[in-house]
Design an enzyme around this catalytic site. Sequence first.
Site, PDB file in Angstrom:
ATOM      1  N   THR A 154      55.345  47.537  11.834  1.00 12.83           N
ATOM      2  CA  THR A 154      54.679  48.441  12.869  1.00 12.83           C
ATOM      3  C   THR A 154      55.913  49.346  13.389  1.00 12.83           C
ATOM      4  O   THR A 154      56.006  49.758  15.315  1.00 12.83           O
ATOM      5  CB  THR A 154      54.945  46.674  14.302  1.00 12.83           C
ATOM      6  OG1 THR A 154      56.284  46.056  14.899  1.00 12.83           O
ATOM      7  CG2 THR A 154      54.016  45.944  14.025  1.00 12.83           C
ATOM      8  N   TYR A 214      57.493  49.925  30.223  1.00 15.38           N
ATOM      9  CA  TYR A 214      56.905  48.644  29.736  1.00 15.38           C
ATOM     10  C   TYR A 214      56.611  47.941  31.747  1.00 15.38           C
ATOM     11  O   TYR A 214      56.065  48.164  33.103  1.00 15.38           O
ATOM     12  CB  TYR A 214      58.095  47.291  30.041  1.00 15.38           C
ATOM     13  CG  TYR A 214      57.920  46.637  28.136  1.00 15.38           C
ATOM     14  CD1 TYR A 214      56.817  45.958  28.377  1.00 15.38           C
ATOM     15  CD2 TYR A 214      58.742  46.893  28.077  1.00 15.38           C
ATOM     16  CE1 TYR A 214      56.712  45.308  27.098  1.00 15.38           C
ATOM     17  CE2 TYR A 214      58.525  46.211  26.832  1.00 15.38           C
ATOM     18  CZ  TYR A 214      57.860  45.233  26.254  1.00 15.38           C
ATOM     19  OH  TYR A 214      57.090  44.879  24.520  1.00 15.38           O
TER      20      TYR A 214
END
Length: 630
Positions: A276, A536
């Site tokens: 990832t 985030y």
Amino acid sequence: MPANAATEKNIANRKFHSDSMKSLNDNNNRKKGVGDSDTIIKVKSVIPRKRQELLKWYGWGYKDSMFKLQDGKAMFIGDRYLIGGKCLPHFMTWVNENFNIDITKPPKIPPLPTSFTESRLPGNIRVELEKIALVSVDGLDRLIRAHGQTLKDMSLLRSNSFKRIPDAVIWPESHEQVVQIVQCASRHRFVVIPFGGGTSVSGSVTCPADEDRPIVALDTSDMNSILWIDKEQLLARVQAGIVGQDLEREMRSRGFTVGHEPDSYEFSTLGGWVATRASGMKKNTYGNIEELVVHTKTVTPTGVMEKSCRVPRISCGPDWEHVVMGSEGCLGVVTEVTLKIRPLPEVVRYGSLVFPDWEAGFEFEREVARLRLQPSSIRLMDNEQFRFGRALKTETSWGGVLLDGLKRFYVTRIRGFDAERLCVVTLLLEGGGGEVAAHERRLNAVAAKYGGVPGGAANGEVGYTLTFVIAYIRDLALEYDIVAESFETSVPWGRTLALCRRTKQRVRDECARRGITHFLISCRLTQTYDAGCCIYFYFGFNTSSCEDAVRVYEEIEHAAREEILASGGSISHHHGVGKLRKEWYEQTVSEPGRRLLLAAKKALDPDNIFALGNMAFGEYTPDETLKSKL
């Protein structure tokens, strides 16, 4: 068969037949240094093969650790985290202010499933696989490896309504066994899905719903040995199934650290980090995964891909190792990784800084990045995040940074900070004693230019470690009809403030359009670079007015992602693409980039054995003219 095709086939066959010898030669050709360890360290993982014995089968983390509401009060049970076993007297006030839930209703905790879809794996294939490694067709074993940790995954898991789950699970212990499994899959044309820690939040390990071939989940957790440690060159060769906390524990016991700490590091695996392109909280000191990896070994249906030498850098055309990094399991299985390691730091010190508002904290972070003054971790929480931290206050602490009474008085009364606007930066510094002290002084000096004041070391430690607890909140939320999720992006410095402002407003507008009145949208700045940062977002809402809460959430997050891209942000900083964000893949990499990815698939996996359907691969059909070379 054309001569060049025959040559390619012979080369691929020789590659497989000699693979075991190459593993030995990699050890033998390595120049030994003083204190080198060639003894294989077989790690006893903290996570058992039967994951449900330790981990929560229907949510995140350990089953003995969770938020609990009882008699109008909240607490976090268990003793694995700093807030474990403590009452959280302010938590319910925060929950009611933001979500207005009815806590008199019993929590919705799903029963353990007792029925599962029947395995489609033919008996003859199962017998063949059992000769290679341990195999299970048990329904619960298969269900637990049918998903990652997206909101949709959790919804389907709780209702046991996945359209498709793996037909079997297999646990190889070595690279050679993985080769045999992939050979078997190529012969019999079944699908292999690599499964590591199950922490994906992109839908990448979720079984494609319409796949009609048998699906085998290849669980890498038994491939968790440290094959060697080179103490002179500061390298370690590690099997890719090792869990982050196991890897770090073993390295620390020998005086070293890898230093890679993603939020999921307790449960995610080395192979998952590679697949990832993961990023960790301490990347400023140790680097993101692509900066830590020196060498990988990957089994694909057309051969084992690895470089013939293990050197710090090579100029040999495109680096195909970077095709593996970020491939999300669609091209093969990463089996072994050579990593950089570092001696344990002499000093580890936490810190925190309080700023009057988000803009001041942001400008501080930007200046620190410009000066390349970042400590191992430096993260900025917005005011909503700060107030969430205050909700997790125990009787002996205050705030998102847990300031004592004197500091609280100083910040809010003497400095005049508004508790509804102030923001907090948490710090983690590592190095020599004098180096860390000097670093902290310089950070405090820069902070003062932007109105920041120190908030204390203990507050920084609590702020840092609360990262590992936040993921448990979603399970509690689902028990009381709240859906919540996080999503992230990377963005240039010059566009960050506008992106945060516009994305939050887009979420508010989308909620208003749907009549959603009780929700929370917040953000934090988690990683910094010369050219920009990672942001985030956290979003959750009360679902009482929704017929299909997960669909509504996905619609709103989709709108937020469109706003992020329009504001100059990326599709993802480190969560990856998977199935969740694949519609923006071509827009991100261009049409030639998409074709290049499909060409890599055709070269490495022509029969679509690794049929996960991530990124651009949903549209991929195996080319019948180009069969597997196994």
